[in-house]
Scaffold this motif. Sequence first.
Motif: not given
Lengths: 342, 342
Positions: B177-185, B194-203
């Motif tokens: 399972f690959v977590p990308t958000g606070q609860t997953g972490i 990923v929603d806390a990363v600056i937009s340019d570095f999201l991908a």
Amino acid sequence: MSAKKYLVLAEGNSGDAHYGKTMRGIVDYAPDPVVAILDSMRAGESYREVPIVGSVEEALPLGPTVAAVGVATQGGRFPPAWRELLKACIRAGLDVESGLHEFITEDPELVELAQRHGVELRDLRKPPDDLSVPTGENLRVPAKIVLTVGSDCAIGKKTVAVELDRAARARGLRSVFVPTGQTGIAIAGWGIAVDAVISDFLAGAAERLVVEGAARGGELLWVEGQGSLAHPAYSGVTMGLMHGSAPHAYVLVHRAGATHVEGYPDHPLPTLRELIELHERASLRLRPARVAAVALHTGSLDEAAARAAIHAVEDETGLPTGDPVRLGAERLLDAVLDRVAE
Amino acid sequence: MSAKKYLVLAEGNSGDAHYGKTMRGIVDYAPDPVVAILDSMRAGESYREVPIVGSVEEALPLGPTVAAVGVATQGGRFPPAWRELLKACIRAGLDVESGLHEFITEDPELVELAQRHGVELRDLRKPPDDLSVPTGENLRVPAKIVLTVGSDCAIGKKTVAVELDRAARARGLRSVFVPTGQTGIAIAGWGIAVDAVISDFLAGAAERLVVEGAARGGELLWVEGQGSLAHPAYSGVTMGLMHGSAPHAYVLVHRAGATHVEGYPDHPLPTLRELIELHERASLRLRPARVAAVALHTGSLDEAAARAAIHAVEDETGLPTGDPVRLGAERLLDAVLDRVAE
């Protein structure tokens, strides 16, 4: 204080359409004059009659007041050699403006040096610290909103927005260019670099920009596009900007003949018809937007080839197509005004 | 030190499916036990046999070691009343974990108090500081990658990924399972919000996560989805995650009967067929991905109605459909494995 006069720092990149695009934007469109461009690789040459110099010292007799970082770098960080360049500018008494992600105002050494020499450091890409998610105000902005989108980065989305805004103002329309990136901010003196905003607040930042564009008197807003839905690195920025700025219409920008994403030679571009359909399908259901026209970047073609390329794209897409930089923005402006009047 | 035991702070939100989703994720899936939930509005009740208490003091006899912020807030900031709650936890000797955008580790008052009481503050949503754009490594990851996408936020994209990962591991597959958000972490103990990363570095952040998922031994990666391409606030996060994680297939998550974006009553949802087509068209040309199955959140329906809703969606989309939480993940897992084997 005397008016702003730019020394644009483009070391190693003044000849590069992608990484030198900030330099070009400032030279071509900023209201304040550029007295010199610094690029030791091309010292002695010129760009649009602005001399290219090899060092800060060489630029000083021309009277610059501000050194503007005129390059974009992959990832937005400073190459190590740039530190010395920035320090030389500060020591020479120049303010420094940067649009990279690595903030000069948070660099203790540069901040200390700037204080010592009485100059100001400005990070154009530093977002406001009170951003949040959109409130819905974007859909109530009393203006027609047009967003430039495209098949790739660095193909002229900002330039097309600036040219269409100019043409609209020349017709007496209450038109405003809405900057969303470092160069646009340098040109217009306001704006938010949406790619530097945390992803969750991207649409909220875009909303704030169109609200401000209307507050500045715009009844017709030309929002500077970012990235591309087809770009493997920057598509998220594009999507957030599309929803947050809530455009009534798009202008699709494309470089004539491009078949792959620049810098990503494995990544083929979709066809223009596919791109148009993708943008229209991905629009907010509550604000369905259509592509009103195609702006074709024909800079690498001679005039006959440019006109042929424009006709070919017009046939392919069924949309009014032109190169507003080369051939004037009137045709595209007519197409957009027709579309947003519907 | 003894094992982690959670007090989950859900003041005012323990009954809310959206804003209390972090609380639910931790209670349902975290490997460490939750000894109490704090919500003074529902003190004396329970959730999944975990007692709900009215104050930190009331929780202490149950032996918590960590207070986890179990709410999501619009914009990710702390309501003012929460400061007192966090301070009470720190004074009681509990470490504090938060997944909000407002970082507790950058709050001088809380940091000072934590030092004084010898407890640790952790911001789960604070991204690594060396992120950049993707390198292309995402397309070379030696694993099959599946991303959960959906029609809205807070409808179970994380839960579906967690359930499918469990089912795959139960079959002996090397699944992660690959977590990308606070609860997953909070659940998995690693990841990037990923929603806390600056937009340019999201991908770029999404790329890093799938690379790490494979490095953790995953031959089959279940990437936690974020937001929705149809969401007026969070679509940019979704798009960046779609391109950066480079999935081979999607599982589309939808709440049975939903017709509008939650919290945005003016915004109608596209149909499921439209959503499926949009995701498939928006995929990277170099990694075309198809929707393999639909996961339907039927929590608000009785069992007969749930089964009817599942059949209706199956008819509408032509795709295997199920509710993996309620009815098991086997059918969806089969559909995904068939798809990624092609």
